[in-house]
Design a protein around this motif. Structure first.
Motif, PDB file in Angstrom:
ATOM      1  N   GLY A  85      24.178 -16.756  74.223  1.00 26.34           N
ATOM      2  CA  GLY A  85      25.493 -16.157  74.386  1.00 26.34           C
ATOM      3  C   GLY A  85      26.433 -17.122  75.066  1.00 26.34           C
ATOM      4  O   GLY A  85      26.000 -18.097  75.697  1.00 26.34           O
ATOM      5  N   ALA A  86      27.721 -16.879  74.955  1.00 29.51           N
ATOM      6  CA  ALA A  86      28.704 -17.771  75.557  1.00 29.51           C
ATOM      7  C   ALA A  86      30.015 -17.051  75.777  1.00 29.51           C
ATOM      8  O   ALA A  86      30.361 -16.113  75.045  1.00 29.51           O
ATOM      9  N   THR A  87      30.735 -17.477  76.790  1.00 27.55           N
ATOM     10  CA  THR A  87      32.101 -17.048  77.067  1.00 27.55           C
ATOM     11  C   THR A  87      32.986 -18.276  76.965  1.00 27.55           C
ATOM     12  O   THR A  87      32.686 -19.315  77.566  1.00 27.55           O
ATOM     13  N   ALA A  88      34.055 -18.201  76.193  1.00 26.19           N
ATOM     14  CA  ALA A  88      34.889 -19.373  75.934  1.00 26.19           C
ATOM     15  C   ALA A  88      35.668 -19.798  77.168  1.00 26.19           C
ATOM     16  O   ALA A  88      36.003 -18.967  78.022  1.00 26.19           O
ATOM     17  N   PRO A  89      35.967 -21.096  77.280  1.00 25.98           N
ATOM     18  CA  PRO A  89      36.777 -21.565  78.418  1.00 25.98           C
ATOM     19  C   PRO A  89      38.218 -21.086  78.309  1.00 25.98           C
ATOM     20  O   PRO A  89      38.700 -20.734  77.233  1.00 25.98           O
ATOM     21  N   ALA A  90      38.896 -21.064  79.447  1.00 24.72           N
ATOM     22  CA  ALA A  90      40.324 -20.744  79.507  1.00 24.72           C
ATOM     23  C   ALA A  90      41.055 -21.982  79.967  1.00 24.72           C
ATOM     24  O   ALA A  90      40.659 -22.627  80.943  1.00 24.72           O
ATOM     25  N   THR A  91      42.109 -22.359  79.287  1.00 24.05           N
ATOM     26  CA  THR A  91      42.825 -23.585  79.606  1.00 24.05           C
ATOM     27  C   THR A  91      44.217 -23.281  80.125  1.00 24.05           C
ATOM     28  O   THR A  91      44.766 -22.206  79.926  1.00 24.05           O
ATOM     29  N   ASN A 434      34.625 -31.050  75.394  1.00 22.35           N
ATOM     30  CA  ASN A 434      35.776 -31.480  74.625  1.00 22.35           C
ATOM     31  C   ASN A 434      36.604 -32.404  75.498  1.00 22.35           C
ATOM     32  O   ASN A 434      37.274 -31.965  76.440  1.00 22.35           O
ATOM     33  N   ASN A 435      36.549 -33.696  75.206  1.00 23.88           N
ATOM     34  CA  ASN A 435      37.192 -34.679  76.065  1.00 23.88           C
ATOM     35  C   ASN A 435      38.712 -34.531  76.078  1.00 23.88           C
ATOM     36  O   ASN A 435      39.357 -34.808  77.080  1.00 23.88           O
ATOM     37  N   ALA A 436      39.282 -34.100  74.968  1.00 23.91           N
ATOM     38  CA  ALA A 436      40.736 -33.955  74.900  1.00 23.91           C
ATOM     39  C   ALA A 436      41.218 -32.775  75.729  1.00 23.91           C
ATOM     40  O   ALA A 436      42.243 -32.855  76.416  1.00 23.91           O
ATOM     41  N   LYS A 437      40.477 -31.667  75.687  1.00 24.31           N
ATOM     42  CA  LYS A 437      40.880 -30.465  76.416  1.00 24.31           C
ATOM     43  C   LYS A 437      40.299 -30.389  77.826  1.00 24.31           C
ATOM     44  O   LYS A 437      40.690 -29.547  78.622  1.00 24.31           O
ATOM     45  N   ARG A 438      39.327 -31.262  78.088  1.00 24.28           N
ATOM     46  CA  ARG A 438      38.654 -31.274  79.395  1.00 24.28           C
ATOM     47  C   ARG A 438      37.920 -29.962  79.650  1.00 24.28           C
ATOM     48  O   ARG A 438      37.914 -29.437  80.764  1.00 24.28           O
ATOM     49  N   THR A 439      37.336 -29.415  78.616  1.00 25.02           N
ATOM     50  CA  THR A 439      36.610 -28.152  78.764  1.00 25.02           C
ATOM     51  C   THR A 439      35.244 -28.228  78.105  1.00 25.02           C
ATOM     52  O   THR A 439      35.001 -29.049  77.226  1.00 25.02           O
ATOM     53  N   GLY A 440      34.380 -27.349  78.560  1.00 22.33           N
ATOM     54  CA  GLY A 440      33.056 -27.188  77.990  1.00 22.33           C
ATOM     55  C   GLY A 440      32.512 -25.845  78.433  1.00 22.33           C
ATOM     56  O   GLY A 440      33.264 -24.965  78.873  1.00 22.33           O
TER      57      GLY A 440
END
Length: 494
Positions: A85-91, A434-440
């Motif tokens: 399972g996963a919860t998506a990052p918030a930017t 994701n190096n462009a968004k700085r999220t994982g």
């Protein structure tokens, strides 16, 4: 650690909700850190006062680098606790980029005070949550020896060289696995902390006495020295003023008295001639001094010295001095109080300011993983390549099997080759980076450090495997509501 499958019921991509079977005992424990805004205000001020002096004083969480362990067994099991399972990052809107890896604004340091009064820090990150107020770190960075929580626990996202660019976020409630809280079992070495809105100091302001007494935030009185006349006027107007000390006359003292100072006293030529030479009381103070003066000065002089006038009309006065050793007198001082209030500002919810990394559980092992942290401790051989003031990272594939180690009852940790040292503990393990968004997606936090080849250098780190029980703990923290600490005018909210 005992495993129990908890099925996922996805409420939304932003926040996953879990359904717990009726017969299952809860795996999570909730502990209060600083739930009340008035206490949170004090905790934040403690770290921010004096230009962040306490932040700079903190050292990495207590850890003896010479006691780093070895991995006892590789090639253990591949956990199978249910459906991934996963919860998506918030930017949020991204800031500037760095040369290689775009360091995320979500990562930072947690600071806390242990029972001995020592200032410590670990690493952490903001994580996506329903109320945008959640931090994930190692459980041992929240609980002292798996028991009581640390004092003055705060999170500083984007921490860099002693600065808190996005404010400071005070922990309200900590959620962790039951086994860590009760048994100090590092297979559950993670914690989700719900934090209050951010807080930043915004200077100070002088106010009236009425405004001062009504102010609910930080405040103090600054003294300003005034004259005796100003003091009298202040008293007549019923102002905030006071005096200190008292008026006393100088007292004769011997030249060896620790408070004695030397004064010169003008005397007659006869007294000067009788005086002795030396440091004693009444001894000569240098040679007689003859000075040229005006006629007016010559006529006005009434002292014991001698006056002379030559044929050319030049006027002189010759003065004679002896020593006087005295303990100086004192003078009463007068002060007026200036009423000062400390201004603060609300920097908003953590996730609104810096965003939040995603969260993932029951994931396949052997994935490419980005790990961030603030390493500070030396290697076992004494080499100290890290300072702890700037974030570092490791990147690579985790092991395909869980590991065991003697450290802290570790039986089912995931492992990564990495040379970061303590100070980095609590830092996030991010998959699908994701190096462009700085999220994982946070799929672990640094827990234990290892010298696996025996060369006195940290070469591996490990994290608890994030499974359905971890998701259960996260889900409970996900619903925790927190508060603003200060109002729109910088006032402390009750």
């Amino acid at each position: 650690m005992k495993r129990l499958f908890v099925p996922l019921a996805a409420a939304s991509l932003a926040a996953a909700a879990l359904a717990i079977p009726a017969q299952a005992a809860p795996h999570w424990v909730k502990d209060p850190l600083t739930p009340q805004p008035k206490d949170a205000y004090g905790a934040a001020s403690f770290w921010l006062d004096a230009n962040g002096a306490a932040l700079k004083k903190a050292t990495q969480y207590t850890w003896d680098a010479k006691d780093v362990d070895k991995i006892v067994r590789k090639g253990g099991t591949t956990p199978d606790d249910g459906k991934p399972g996963a919860t998506a990052p918030a930017t949020t809107s991204s800031g500037g980029k760095t040369k290689n890896v775009n360091l995320p604004r979500t990562i930072g340091k947690v600071f806390f005070v242990d029972k001995s009064g020592k200032h410590n820090f670990c690493s952490a990150t903001s994580i996506q949550s329903r109320h945008r107020n959640l931090v994930v770190t190692a459980g041992h960075c929240v609980f002292e020896s798996g028991q009581d929580v640390f004092a003055k626990w705060v999170f500083v996202p984007g921490y860099y060289q002693g600065k808190a660019p996005y404010g400071i976020y005070v922990g309200a409630y900590a959620f962790t696995h039951y086994d860590l809280d009760v048994y100090d079992d590092y297979d559950g070495d993670y914690a989700f902390v719900a934090v209050h809105n951010g807080f930043a100091l915004a200077g100070e302001k002088e106010v009236t006495a009425k405004e001062y007494h009504a102010w609910a935030g930080d405040k103090w009185v600054k003294p300003r020295e005034i004259t005796r006349e100003e003091f009298t006027k202040c008293q007549l107007n019923l102002g905030e003023c006071w005096s200190e000390g008292k008026d006393t006359q100088p007292e004769l003292a011997g030249p060896d008295h620790p408070e004695a100072v030397l004064e010169k006293v003008e005397v007659s030529p006869e007294t000067y001639k009788k005086a002795k030479v030396g440091r004693a009381q009444g001894a000569k103070y240098g040679e007689p001094v003859t000075e040229s003066v005006t006629e007016a000065q010559w006529k006005a002089y009434k002292g014991p010295g001698t006056k002379a006038k030559d044929k050319a009309g030049n006027y002189t006065i010759t003065r004679y001095y002896v020593q006087r050793w005295v303990k100086p007198g004192t003078a009463r001082k007068y002060f007026e109080g200036r009423f000062i209030i400390g201004l603060a500002k609300d920097t908003g919810r953590l996730g609104d300011v810096v965003g939040g990394q995603g969260f993932a559980w029951n994931q396949p092992m052997g994935q490419q993983t980005m790990v961030f942290g603030y390493p500070a401790a030396p290697h076992p051989d004494g080499d100290k390549p890290f300072t702890g003031v700037t974030p570092k990272y490791c990147y690579g594939k985790t092991g395909t099997k869980t590991i065991q180690a003697n450290s802290f009852r570790v039986e089912t940790h995931q492992v990564l080759k990495c040379s970061m040292t303590p100070g980095a503990d609590g830092g996030p393990w991010l998959i699908k980076w994701n190096n462009a968004k700085r999220t994982g997606y946070v799929n672990g936090v640094t827990s234990v450090f290892y010298d696996n080849d025996g060369n006195d250098r940290v070469d591996h780190i490990s994290s608890a495997y994030f499974d359905s029980e971890t998701a259960d703990v996260y889900n409970k923290a996900n619903y925790a509501e927190t508060k603003k600490v200060v109002g729109p005018n910088g006032e402390l909210l009750q």
